[in-house]
Write a protein that holds these residues in place. Structure first.
Motif, PDB file in Angstrom:
ATOM      1  N   SER A 173       0.834  -1.208   0.000  1.00 14.00           N
ATOM      2  CA  SER A 173       0.000   0.000   0.000  1.00 14.00           C
ATOM      3  C   SER A 173       0.866   1.253   0.000  1.00 14.00           C
ATOM      4  O   SER A 173       0.602   2.215  -0.734  1.00 14.00           O
ATOM      5  CB  SER A 173      -0.934   0.004   1.208  1.00 14.00           C
ATOM      6  N   ALA A 174       1.919   1.255   0.824  1.00 12.08           N
ATOM      7  CA  ALA A 174       2.837   2.396   0.851  1.00 12.08           C
ATOM      8  C   ALA A 174       3.523   2.568  -0.497  1.00 12.08           C
ATOM      9  O   ALA A 174       3.678   3.691  -1.001  1.00 12.08           O
ATOM     10  CB  ALA A 174       3.876   2.198   1.952  1.00 12.08           C
ATOM     11  N   TRP A 175       3.931   1.462  -1.094  1.00 10.39           N
ATOM     12  CA  TRP A 175       4.609   1.459  -2.396  1.00 10.39           C
ATOM     13  C   TRP A 175       3.716   2.047  -3.480  1.00 10.39           C
ATOM     14  O   TRP A 175       4.132   2.903  -4.268  1.00 10.39           O
ATOM     15  CB  TRP A 175       4.994   0.020  -2.701  1.00 10.39           C
ATOM     16  N   LEU A 176       2.476   1.612  -3.511  1.00  5.51           N
ATOM     17  CA  LEU A 176       1.538   2.097  -4.524  1.00  5.51           C
ATOM     18  C   LEU A 176       1.218   3.574  -4.329  1.00  5.51           C
ATOM     19  O   LEU A 176       1.219   4.349  -5.289  1.00  5.51           O
ATOM     20  CB  LEU A 176       0.254   1.266  -4.488  1.00  5.51           C
ATOM     21  N   HIS A 177       0.958   3.972  -3.086  1.00  5.41           N
ATOM     22  CA  HIS A 177       0.580   5.362  -2.826  1.00  5.41           C
ATOM     23  C   HIS A 177       1.770   6.322  -2.955  1.00  5.41           C
ATOM     24  O   HIS A 177       1.565   7.531  -3.083  1.00  5.41           O
ATOM     25  CB  HIS A 177      -0.067   5.490  -1.451  1.00  5.41           C
ATOM     26  N   SER A 178       2.974   5.792  -2.943  1.00  5.35           N
ATOM     27  CA  SER A 178       4.148   6.640  -3.173  1.00  5.35           C
ATOM     28  C   SER A 178       4.487   6.737  -4.659  1.00  5.35           C
ATOM     29  O   SER A 178       5.482   7.365  -5.020  1.00  5.35           O
ATOM     30  CB  SER A 178       5.366   6.081  -2.421  1.00  5.35           C
ATOM     31  N   GLY A 179       3.655   6.120  -5.490  1.00  7.42           N
ATOM     32  CA  GLY A 179       3.930   6.128  -6.921  1.00  7.42           C
ATOM     33  C   GLY A 179       5.084   5.217  -7.297  1.00  7.42           C
ATOM     34  O   GLY A 179       5.680   5.351  -8.367  1.00  7.42           O
ATOM     35  N   LYS A 180       5.421   4.276  -6.432  1.00  6.93           N
ATOM     36  CA  LYS A 180       6.535   3.342  -6.617  1.00  6.93           C
ATOM     37  C   LYS A 180       7.861   4.065  -6.803  1.00  6.93           C
ATOM     38  O   LYS A 180       8.754   3.594  -7.506  1.00  6.93           O
ATOM     39  CB  LYS A 180       6.270   2.405  -7.808  1.00  6.93           C
ATOM     40  N   ASN A 181       7.984   5.205  -6.144  1.00  5.96           N
ATOM     41  CA  ASN A 181       9.217   5.994  -6.240  1.00  5.96           C
ATOM     42  C   ASN A 181      10.039   5.974  -4.955  1.00  5.96           C
ATOM     43  O   ASN A 181      11.199   6.390  -4.966  1.00  5.96           O
ATOM     44  CB  ASN A 181       8.879   7.442  -6.599  1.00  5.96           C
ATOM     45  N   GLU A 182       9.443   5.546  -3.837  1.00  6.37           N
ATOM     46  CA  GLU A 182      10.181   5.461  -2.575  1.00  6.37           C
ATOM     47  C   GLU A 182      10.873   4.100  -2.543  1.00  6.37           C
ATOM     48  O   GLU A 182      10.299   3.089  -2.136  1.00  6.37           O
ATOM     49  CB  GLU A 182       9.229   5.631  -1.390  1.00  6.37           C
ATOM     50  N   LEU A 183      12.133   4.079  -2.974  1.00  3.68           N
ATOM     51  CA  LEU A 183      12.801   2.801  -3.201  1.00  3.68           C
ATOM     52  C   LEU A 183      13.058   2.032  -1.909  1.00  3.68           C
ATOM     53  O   LEU A 183      13.106   0.798  -1.924  1.00  3.68           O
ATOM     54  CB  LEU A 183      14.109   3.032  -3.956  1.00  3.68           C
ATOM     55  N   ALA A 184      13.226   2.720  -0.791  1.00  2.00           N
ATOM     56  CA  ALA A 184      13.406   2.025   0.483  1.00  2.00           C
ATOM     57  C   ALA A 184      12.157   1.209   0.836  1.00  2.00           C
ATOM     58  O   ALA A 184      12.261   0.128   1.423  1.00  2.00           O
ATOM     59  CB  ALA A 184      13.712   3.024   1.594  1.00  2.00           C
ATOM     60  N   ILE A 185      10.994   1.726   0.464  1.00  2.00           N
ATOM     61  CA  ILE A 185       9.759   0.979   0.690  1.00  2.00           C
ATOM     62  C   ILE A 185       9.725  -0.234  -0.227  1.00  2.00           C
ATOM     63  O   ILE A 185       9.376  -1.339   0.185  1.00  2.00           O
ATOM     64  CB  ILE A 185       8.523   1.871   0.450  1.00  2.00           C
ATOM     65  N   GLY A 186      10.108  -0.040  -1.477  1.00  2.00           N
ATOM     66  CA  GLY A 186      10.159  -1.150  -2.421  1.00  2.00           C
ATOM     67  C   GLY A 186      11.088  -2.251  -1.954  1.00  2.00           C
ATOM     68  O   GLY A 186      10.787  -3.449  -2.090  1.00  2.00           O
ATOM     69  N   TYR A 187      12.219  -1.866  -1.403  1.00  2.00           N
ATOM     70  CA  TYR A 187      13.174  -2.845  -0.883  1.00  2.00           C
ATOM     71  C   TYR A 187      12.517  -3.687   0.211  1.00  2.00           C
ATOM     72  O   TYR A 187      12.640  -4.919   0.220  1.00  2.00           O
ATOM     73  CB  TYR A 187      14.404  -2.123  -0.332  1.00  2.00           C
ATOM     74  N   LYS A 188      11.824  -3.032   1.129  1.00  2.00           N
ATOM     75  CA  LYS A 188      11.178  -3.752   2.220  1.00  2.00           C
ATOM     76  C   LYS A 188      10.053  -4.646   1.704  1.00  2.00           C
ATOM     77  O   LYS A 188       9.823  -5.744   2.227  1.00  2.00           O
ATOM     78  CB  LYS A 188      10.646  -2.768   3.259  1.00  2.00           C
ATOM     79  N   LEU A 189       9.344  -4.183   0.684  1.00  2.00           N
ATOM     80  CA  LEU A 189       8.289  -4.999   0.081  1.00  2.00           C
ATOM     81  C   LEU A 189       8.895  -6.243  -0.567  1.00  2.00           C
ATOM     82  O   LEU A 189       8.392  -7.362  -0.393  1.00  2.00           O
ATOM     83  CB  LEU A 189       7.516  -4.176  -0.952  1.00  2.00           C
ATOM     84  N   ALA A 190       9.981  -6.057  -1.305  1.00  2.00           N
ATOM     85  CA  ALA A 190      10.651  -7.194  -1.942  1.00  2.00           C
ATOM     86  C   ALA A 190      11.136  -8.191  -0.897  1.00  2.00           C
ATOM     87  O   ALA A 190      11.016  -9.416  -1.077  1.00  2.00           O
ATOM     88  CB  ALA A 190      11.815  -6.695  -2.793  1.00  2.00           C
ATOM     89  N   TYR A 191      11.678  -7.680   0.200  1.00  2.00           N
ATOM     90  CA  TYR A 191      12.159  -8.558   1.272  1.00  2.00           C
ATOM     91  C   TYR A 191      11.005  -9.355   1.879  1.00  2.00           C
ATOM     92  O   TYR A 191      11.136 -10.563   2.139  1.00  2.00           O
ATOM     93  CB  TYR A 191      12.853  -7.723   2.351  1.00  2.00           C
TER      94      TYR A 191
END
Length: 226
Positions: free
Chosen positions: A166-184
């Protein structure tokens, strides 16, 4: 809470908001925003000045301005009075109604309270307040990120992934630290295709993003083949 601190800082968010809004609000609403601007350099002298000017204003107004409270709390933090900072932020939970005018500043105050609650181990209270924030603003990236962090801390990777997504989507998939945590989280859940998709998106934006190739992407690929 390195996970949260690595990608967001509520004080910096407040400052950017102040810069954006300070010319758009009425003179009566500018005091808190201007005080936040004065605190940008985090100098003790400026913090003392903000406290001297803003504490009487808060008492005289007859109502609480969330930006004024946020500025006072930040000033207390700069002059090394964290207990006073925490106490003044707490008053925003019950004393200020959520209105369109108060929403942005109030949300930032509540996120500061959440940060304090998590730091002191009061995770249930933090989750309750985060839920309250999301009830008012379902696109609050920081609230989802905190919930993801708390779920990850409990090793509930399914819930962590839900909130990080949800954080990743609402950030426009631009907050890479969030993406990293999602991938993990996907890796821990053995959702390898989803993990790989997120990793590739991050690497497309930042080819040298730290650790993600070796620690997440390569592991996901290896597990997918076995």
């Amino acid at each position: 809470m390195d996970i949260v601190k690595s990608s967001i800082d509520t004080r910096q968010l407040a400052l950017r908001t102040a810069e954006k809004l300070i010319q758009e609000v009425s003179p009566s609403e500018r005091k808190g925003l201007q005080a936040l601007m004065h605190l940008a350099a985090r100098q003790k002298a400026q913090a003392e000045r903000v406290l001297q000017e803003c504490l009487p204003a808060l008492a005289d107004d007859g109502h609480d301005d969330p930006y004024l409270i946020l500025a006072i709390a930040n000033a207390y933090g700069i002059v090394k009075q964290p207990t006073r900072a925490k106490n003044i932020l707490k008053r925003t939970i019950s004393s200020i109604p959520w209105t369109p005018e108060n929403a942005d500043g109030l949300e930032k105050c509540w996120l500061e309270v959440v940060d304090n609650q998590i730091s002191s181990g009061r995770t249930d209270a933090a989750k309750e307040l985060l839920t309250k924030i999301l009830n008012h603003n379902k696109s609050c990236v920081t609230a989802y990120q905190y919930l993801g962090y708390l779920a990850e801390k409990d090793q509930n990777y399914k819930m962590a992934a839900t909130n990080y997504d949800s954080a990743w989507l609402h950030s426009g998939k631009n907050e890479l630290a969030i993406g990293y945590k999602l991938a993990y989280a996907y890796l821990k859940m053995k959702k390898y295709p989803e993990c790989i998709i997120v990793c590739r998106h991050i690497l497309k934006l930042h080819p040298d993003y730290p650790k993600i190739k070796k620690e997440i992407l390569e592991k996901a690929k290896t597990n997918l083949r076995t």
